[in-house]
Design a protein around this motif. Structure first.
Motif, PDB file in Angstrom:
ATOM      1  N   TYR A 224       0.859  -1.408  -0.017  1.00  0.00           N
ATOM      2  CA  TYR A 224      -0.095   0.246   0.094  1.00  0.00           C
ATOM      3  C   TYR A 224       0.714   1.071   0.044  1.00  0.00           C
ATOM      4  CZ  TYR A 224      -3.408   3.553   1.195  1.00  0.00           C
ATOM      5  OH  TYR A 224      -4.277   4.598   1.349  1.00  0.00           O
ATOM      6  N   ASP A 225       0.601   2.120  -0.943  1.00  0.00           N
ATOM      7  CA  ASP A 225       1.456   3.381  -1.186  1.00  0.00           C
ATOM      8  C   ASP A 225       0.642   4.368  -0.765  1.00  0.00           C
ATOM      9  OD1 ASP A 225       2.610   5.814  -2.038  1.00  0.00           O
ATOM     10  OD2 ASP A 225       3.467   4.698  -3.811  1.00  0.00           O
ATOM     11  N   ARG A 226       0.830   4.876   0.600  1.00  0.00           N
ATOM     12  CA  ARG A 226       0.049   6.060   0.925  1.00  0.00           C
ATOM     13  C   ARG A 226      -0.043   7.237   0.231  1.00  0.00           C
ATOM     14  NH1 ARG A 226      -1.713   4.851   6.235  1.00  0.00           N
ATOM     15  NH2 ARG A 226      -0.544   3.078   7.329  1.00  0.00           N
ATOM     16  N   ALA A 227       1.193   7.702  -0.015  1.00  0.00           N
ATOM     17  CA  ALA A 227       1.361   8.865  -0.911  1.00  0.00           C
ATOM     18  C   ALA A 227       0.473   9.026  -2.310  1.00  0.00           C
ATOM     19  CB  ALA A 227       2.709   9.076  -1.461  1.00  0.00           C
ATOM     20  N   LYS A 228       0.427   7.646  -2.834  1.00  0.00           N
ATOM     21  CA  LYS A 228      -0.502   7.519  -4.027  1.00  0.00           C
ATOM     22  C   LYS A 228      -2.010   7.113  -3.802  1.00  0.00           C
ATOM     23  CE  LYS A 228       3.556   6.914  -7.064  1.00  0.00           C
ATOM     24  NZ  LYS A 228       4.307   6.177  -8.099  1.00  0.00           N
ATOM     25  N   ASN A 229      -2.196   6.515  -2.447  1.00  0.00           N
ATOM     26  CA  ASN A 229      -3.333   5.746  -2.313  1.00  0.00           C
ATOM     27  C   ASN A 229      -3.548   4.494  -3.100  1.00  0.00           C
ATOM     28  OD1 ASN A 229      -5.791   5.371  -0.607  1.00  0.00           O
ATOM     29  ND2 ASN A 229      -6.990   6.677  -1.766  1.00  0.00           N
ATOM     30  N   GLU A 230      -2.523   4.072  -3.458  1.00  0.00           N
ATOM     31  CA  GLU A 230      -2.826   2.788  -4.199  1.00  0.00           C
ATOM     32  C   GLU A 230      -2.231   1.428  -3.583  1.00  0.00           C
ATOM     33  OE1 GLU A 230      -1.404   5.015  -8.658  1.00  0.00           O
ATOM     34  OE2 GLU A 230       0.043   3.479  -7.510  1.00  0.00           O
ATOM     35  N   LYS A 232      -1.374  -2.645  -4.420  1.00  0.00           N
ATOM     36  CA  LYS A 232      -0.876  -3.325  -5.593  1.00  0.00           C
ATOM     37  C   LYS A 232      -0.579  -4.747  -4.977  1.00  0.00           C
ATOM     38  CE  LYS A 232       3.273  -3.901  -8.481  1.00  0.00           C
ATOM     39  NZ  LYS A 232       4.561  -3.241  -9.030  1.00  0.00           N
TER      40      LYS A 232
END
Length: 330
Positions: A224-230, A232
């Protein structure tokens, strides 16, 4: 059959002759993981004249066959029991190094800036209890983002992080040994000797069970990429047929997710069957080695991985070794 021999020292003093005529059994269990290796003695004390070791005394058993003796390491006496009639003394001891690791419970964090790799983490924990450590290069180089030992012993902490790395963390010969799980690599970094089990030959008895464990075709983890809210997905396959096993909690990085998924696939494969083989005593049979079985039957013959090796020395019977095994990792 070669002559079975054994010796044992207590507090650095050889006491073999003191108990040779009254020792009924000596059982040494060599375990995988950080479960402590154990030593159990049963002593015949018919007239009450045997002086047993006291709690805390260090015992050092050695045994095998003439010309092929193994030093099984140091064990600290945990308990001494007395029963009658007939009178017997039982002595239980466990690996000295394992006891020291189990006592260490100081909470500590391991941030990336101070401990950039898992090798640094393992070395720090080992250093806190004055134990040397041997680490496989691949595991030592895995980046550490952040780890913390909370309300758990050092033994529990190392077991937990070992699972995420698919690493076997054991204590052998007074050292912490961190190797790839199922690699068949020993404490010295060399390949463990394969245990050859043959019928006819050295096999005395066996038991194999195929377990009705759920089969999964793959394991899915996520990052989970918090900066991009993504979010994967990361997939690892087991080679089995079945649905997808999902690890719900997301990981910080894709590499962390891949390692967790791969570790879980190996665990799922190992859970499909288990086996127990009792063979003529083999002093150098140990946990983490592979057992090569031939001449028994289909679905039994083949390669197994040893979880525990229990060595049974007895004054009234032959020397035998019992191997508890599982399916090797793919």
């Amino acid at each position: 059959m070669p002559q079975v021999v054994f010796s044992i020292s207590a507090g650095g003093v050889d006491v073999t002759e003191n108990i040779r005529g009254v020792l009924m059994s000596m059982t040494i269990t060599d375990s995988e993981g950080l479960e402590a290796d154990t030593l159990n003695l049963v002593i015949d004390d018919v007239d009450g004249s045997v002086e047993p070791p006291t709690r805390g005394v260090i015992l050092n058993p050695r045994g095998g066959y003439a010309g092929a003796i193994r030093d099984f390491g140091q064990f600290s006496v945990d308990s001494v029991g007395y029963t009658g009639w007939p009178q017997q003394i039982t002595v239980s001891a466990q690996s000295l190094a394992a006891k020291e690791l189990a006592k260490q419970r100081e909470p500590k964090s391991f941030p990336k800036k101070d401990f950039p790799t898992f090798g640094d983490v393992f070395r720090a924990v080992a250093g806190a209890v004055s134990l040397p450590v041997v680490i496989a290069a691949r595991i030592a180089q895995v980046p550490n983002h952040f780890e913390a030992q909370a309300e758990e012993s050092a033994m529990e902490f190392l077991t937990r992080i070992g699972e995420t790395l698919n690493a076997s963390v054991t204590i052998k010969s007074g050292r912490i040994v961190v190797m790839e799980k199922g690699s068949g690599i020993g404490a010295g970094g060399s390949v463990l000797q394969t245990i050859n089990i043959r019928r006819p030959g050295n096999l005395l008895s066996y038991s194999v069970g195929e377990k009705d464990e759920p089969r999964y075709s793959q394991v899915e983890t996520t990052t989970y990429d918090r900066a991009k809210n993504e979010r994967k997905s990361v997939i690892a396959t087991t080679g089995l047929e079945g649905p997808t096993f999902r690890i719900r909690a997301p990981f910080q990085t894709e590499d962390d997710a891949k390692r967790a998924a791969q570790a879980k696939t190996k665990e799922l494969v190992r859970a499909q069957a288990e086996a127990s083989f009792t063979i003529d005593g083999d002093a150098f049979a140990q946990a983490e080695a592979f057992a090569d079985v031939r001449g028994v039957r289909s679905r039994v013959d083949g390669l197994w991985k040893v979880k525990t090796a229990t060595h049974n020395f007895s004054g009234s019977a032959t020397y035998t070794t019992e191997l508890q095994c599982e399916v090797p990792s793919p």
